[in-house]
Motif scaffolding. Structure first.
Motif, PDB file in Angstrom:
ATOM      1  N   SER A  67      19.399  12.956   5.838  1.00 42.02           N
ATOM      2  CA  SER A  67      20.452  13.702   5.160  1.00 42.02           C
ATOM      3  C   SER A  67      19.859  14.720   4.200  1.00 42.02           C
ATOM      4  N   ALA A  68      18.798  14.322   3.492  1.00 43.29           N
ATOM      5  CA  ALA A  68      18.145  15.236   2.563  1.00 43.29           C
ATOM      6  C   ALA A  68      17.527  16.418   3.291  1.00 43.29           C
ATOM      7  N   GLN A  69      16.893  16.147   4.414  1.00 43.88           N
ATOM      8  CA  GLN A  69      16.290  17.228   5.201  1.00 43.88           C
ATOM      9  C   GLN A  69      17.358  18.213   5.667  1.00 43.88           C
ATOM     10  N   ALA A  70      18.503  17.694   6.094  1.00 46.47           N
ATOM     11  CA  ALA A  70      19.595  18.562   6.542  1.00 46.47           C
ATOM     12  C   ALA A  70      20.158  19.373   5.381  1.00 46.47           C
ATOM     13  N   ALA A  71      20.294  18.741   4.211  1.00 48.98           N
ATOM     14  CA  ALA A  71      20.799  19.454   3.037  1.00 48.98           C
ATOM     15  C   ALA A  71      19.852  20.572   2.626  1.00 48.98           C
ATOM     16  N   ARG A  72      18.567  20.289   2.640  1.00 53.94           N
ATOM     17  CA  ARG A  72      17.591  21.337   2.305  1.00 53.94           C
ATOM     18  C   ARG A  72      17.649  22.459   3.343  1.00 53.94           C
ATOM     19  N   GLY A  73      17.902  22.091   4.595  1.00 51.46           N
ATOM     20  CA  GLY A  73      18.032  23.103   5.633  1.00 51.46           C
ATOM     21  C   GLY A  73      19.219  24.012   5.390  1.00 51.46           C
ATOM     22  N   LEU A  74      20.348  23.428   4.938  1.00 49.31           N
ATOM     23  CA  LEU A  74      21.523  24.235   4.608  1.00 49.31           C
ATOM     24  C   LEU A  74      21.215  25.214   3.483  1.00 49.31           C
ATOM     25  N   PHE A  75      20.584  24.700   2.446  1.00 53.28           N
ATOM     26  CA  PHE A  75      20.250  25.547   1.300  1.00 53.28           C
ATOM     27  C   PHE A  75      19.358  26.705   1.740  1.00 53.28           C
ATOM     28  N   ALA A  76      18.366  26.409   2.554  1.00 54.66           N
ATOM     29  CA  ALA A  76      17.443  27.448   3.018  1.00 54.66           C
ATOM     30  C   ALA A  76      18.142  28.445   3.939  1.00 54.66           C
ATOM     31  N   LEU A  77      19.054  27.955   4.768  1.00 51.58           N
ATOM     32  CA  LEU A  77      19.771  28.839   5.692  1.00 51.58           C
ATOM     33  C   LEU A  77      20.552  29.905   4.942  1.00 51.58           C
ATOM     34  N   TRP A  78      21.254  29.516   3.897  1.00 53.11           N
ATOM     35  CA  TRP A  78      22.049  30.499   3.136  1.00 53.11           C
ATOM     36  C   TRP A  78      21.167  31.561   2.505  1.00 53.11           C
ATOM     37  N   ARG A  79      19.976  31.179   2.091  1.00 49.79           N
ATOM     38  CA  ARG A  79      19.065  32.172   1.504  1.00 49.79           C
ATOM     39  C   ARG A  79      18.559  33.122   2.602  1.00 49.79           C
ATOM     40  N   GLU A  80      18.307  32.552   3.785  1.00 47.57           N
ATOM     41  CA  GLU A  80      17.789  33.377   4.888  1.00 47.57           C
ATOM     42  C   GLU A  80      18.798  34.425   5.336  1.00 47.57           C
ATOM     43  N   VAL A  81      20.084  34.098   5.276  1.00 45.82           N
ATOM     44  CA  VAL A  81      21.101  35.057   5.711  1.00 45.82           C
ATOM     45  C   VAL A  81      21.573  35.942   4.567  1.00 45.82           C
ATOM     46  N   GLY A  82      20.962  35.786   3.389  1.00 44.24           N
ATOM     47  CA  GLY A  82      21.237  36.692   2.285  1.00 44.24           C
ATOM     48  C   GLY A  82      22.339  36.281   1.340  1.00 44.24           C
ATOM     49  N   LEU A  83      22.813  35.029   1.427  1.00 40.66           N
ATOM     50  CA  LEU A  83      23.833  34.583   0.480  1.00 40.66           C
ATOM     51  C   LEU A  83      23.187  34.289  -0.869  1.00 40.66           C
ATOM     52  N   PRO A  84      23.911  34.517  -1.955  1.00 42.81           N
ATOM     53  CA  PRO A  84      23.315  34.319  -3.283  1.00 42.81           C
ATOM     54  C   PRO A  84      23.050  32.850  -3.581  1.00 42.81           C
ATOM     55  N   GLU A  85      21.986  32.603  -4.301  1.00 38.51           N
ATOM     56  CA  GLU A  85      21.657  31.247  -4.714  1.00 38.51           C
ATOM     57  C   GLU A  85      22.633  30.787  -5.782  1.00 38.51           C
ATOM     58  N   PRO A  86      22.991  29.500  -5.801  1.00 37.54           N
ATOM     59  CA  PRO A  86      23.864  29.004  -6.870  1.00 37.54           C
ATOM     60  C   PRO A  86      23.264  29.292  -8.239  1.00 37.54           C
ATOM     61  N   LEU A  87      24.121  29.574  -9.188  1.00 43.46           N
ATOM     62  CA  LEU A  87      23.664  29.845 -10.545  1.00 43.46           C
ATOM     63  C   LEU A  87      23.396  28.529 -11.269  1.00 43.46           C
ATOM     64  N   ALA A  88      22.324  28.508 -12.047  1.00 46.93           N
ATOM     65  CA  ALA A  88      22.064  27.349 -12.889  1.00 46.93           C
ATOM     66  C   ALA A  88      23.163  27.238 -13.932  1.00 46.93           C
ATOM     67  N   ALA A  89      23.529  26.015 -14.281  1.00 44.39           N
ATOM     68  CA  ALA A  89      24.547  25.803 -15.306  1.00 44.39           C
ATOM     69  C   ALA A  89      23.997  26.215 -16.665  1.00 44.39           C
ATOM     70  N   ASP A  90      24.791  26.926 -17.423  1.00 43.17           N
ATOM     71  CA  ASP A  90      24.405  27.350 -18.768  1.00 43.17           C
ATOM     72  C   ASP A  90      24.712  26.216 -19.730  1.00 43.17           C
ATOM     73  N   ILE A  91      23.682  25.530 -20.176  1.00 41.56           N
ATOM     74  CA  ILE A  91      23.878  24.356 -21.027  1.00 41.56           C
ATOM     75  C   ILE A  91      24.529  24.744 -22.346  1.00 41.56           C
ATOM     76  N   ALA A  92      24.216  25.927 -22.844  1.00 42.84           N
ATOM     77  CA  ALA A  92      24.755  26.349 -24.136  1.00 42.84           C
ATOM     78  C   ALA A  92      26.204  26.796 -24.028  1.00 42.84           C
ATOM     79  N   ALA A  93      26.619  27.280 -22.869  1.00 43.01           N
ATOM     80  CA  ALA A  93      27.953  27.867 -22.738  1.00 43.01           C
ATOM     81  C   ALA A  93      29.079  26.884 -23.031  1.00 43.01           C
TER      82      ALA A  93
END
Length: 236
Positions: A179-205
């Protein structure tokens, strides 16, 4: 993200234990996610093809219906919020890392009443995936959609088998790895097709938002569903 940047967002052992403890304490709602479910939930969020806003996913951490949350105190709400957001950033950073990549967290089975190993993790992932937009595949070519659908199916396929309930812990650990390998594959796929990476949560906000709340009767920005005066604005 390089190794040094990744290490900057990792929780210390003490912080990790504090998060684990607060999620099962009397300071948070009775149906708050535990750490295993939270890990699966966040993994699905950061693997989404579209960014999922904080206000959409945070309430689901505290209660199963995502409606309202009964924190023990405003201080408990703030501490829980900070640690959850920092854990979100850790999963995001390590899932994207080339070295020492993210691996699912799960509890060892302990006692007859304990859920089977990994069941809460996959339940958390499923809950996070439900927040993906219905038209998540819009704008993608058919080949990329097919790859994504295959990877998403691979996250779940072992857990839904007819004989899944009879699998031993070693087998279930292998399912988690798949499952982890598949999840990492999904994350990598979106980057390969040019989708933006999720934004880190702003702890201070969130803390800033709490301090700048328009009124004490407004809903608290932490996502509890309670009024500010009864949550993060309450006297400790």
């Amino acid at each position: 993200m390089n190794t040094a940047e990744t290490e900057e967002v990792l929780l210390s052992d003490e912080e990790f234990e504090a998060l684990e403890a607060i999620l099962v304490s009397d300071d948070v709602p009775a149906d708050c996610m535990n750490l295993e479910m939270l890990d699966g939930y966040i993994a699905a969020l950061v693997c989404s093809p579209e960014r999922i806003a904080l206000e959409r996913w945070l309430p689901g951490v505290w209660t199963a219906d995502g409606e309202g949350a009964d924190f023990g105190s405003g201080g408990a709400a703030r501490k829980a919020l900070e640690l959850v957001l920092r854990y979100y950033n850790e999963v995001l950073a390590t899932l994207a890392a080339e070295q020492d990549p993210w691996e699912p967290f799960c509890y060892a089975t302990d006692g007859e009443d304990a859920p089977p190993l990994g069941d809460e993790w996959i339940a958390g992932f499923e809950q996070g995936a439900e927040l993906w937009p219905d038209d998540w595949n819009a704008g993608l070519d058919s080949q990329d959609v097919a790859v994504a659908e295959g990877l998403l199916a691979n996250v779940f396929k072992r857990w839904g088998a007819d004989d899944a309930a009879d699998a031993d812990d070693e087998t279930r650990l292998s399912w988690l790895a798949e499952s982890a390998q598949a999840a990492r594959g999904l994350f990598a796929l979106w980057r390969e097709v040019g989708l933006p990476e999720p934004l880190a949560a702003d702890i201070a906000a969130p803390a800033t938002a709490v301090r700048a709340a328009a009124g004490r009767n407004d809903l608290c920005p932490c996502g509890s569903g309670k009024k500010y005066k009864l949550c993060c604005g309450a006297e400790n």
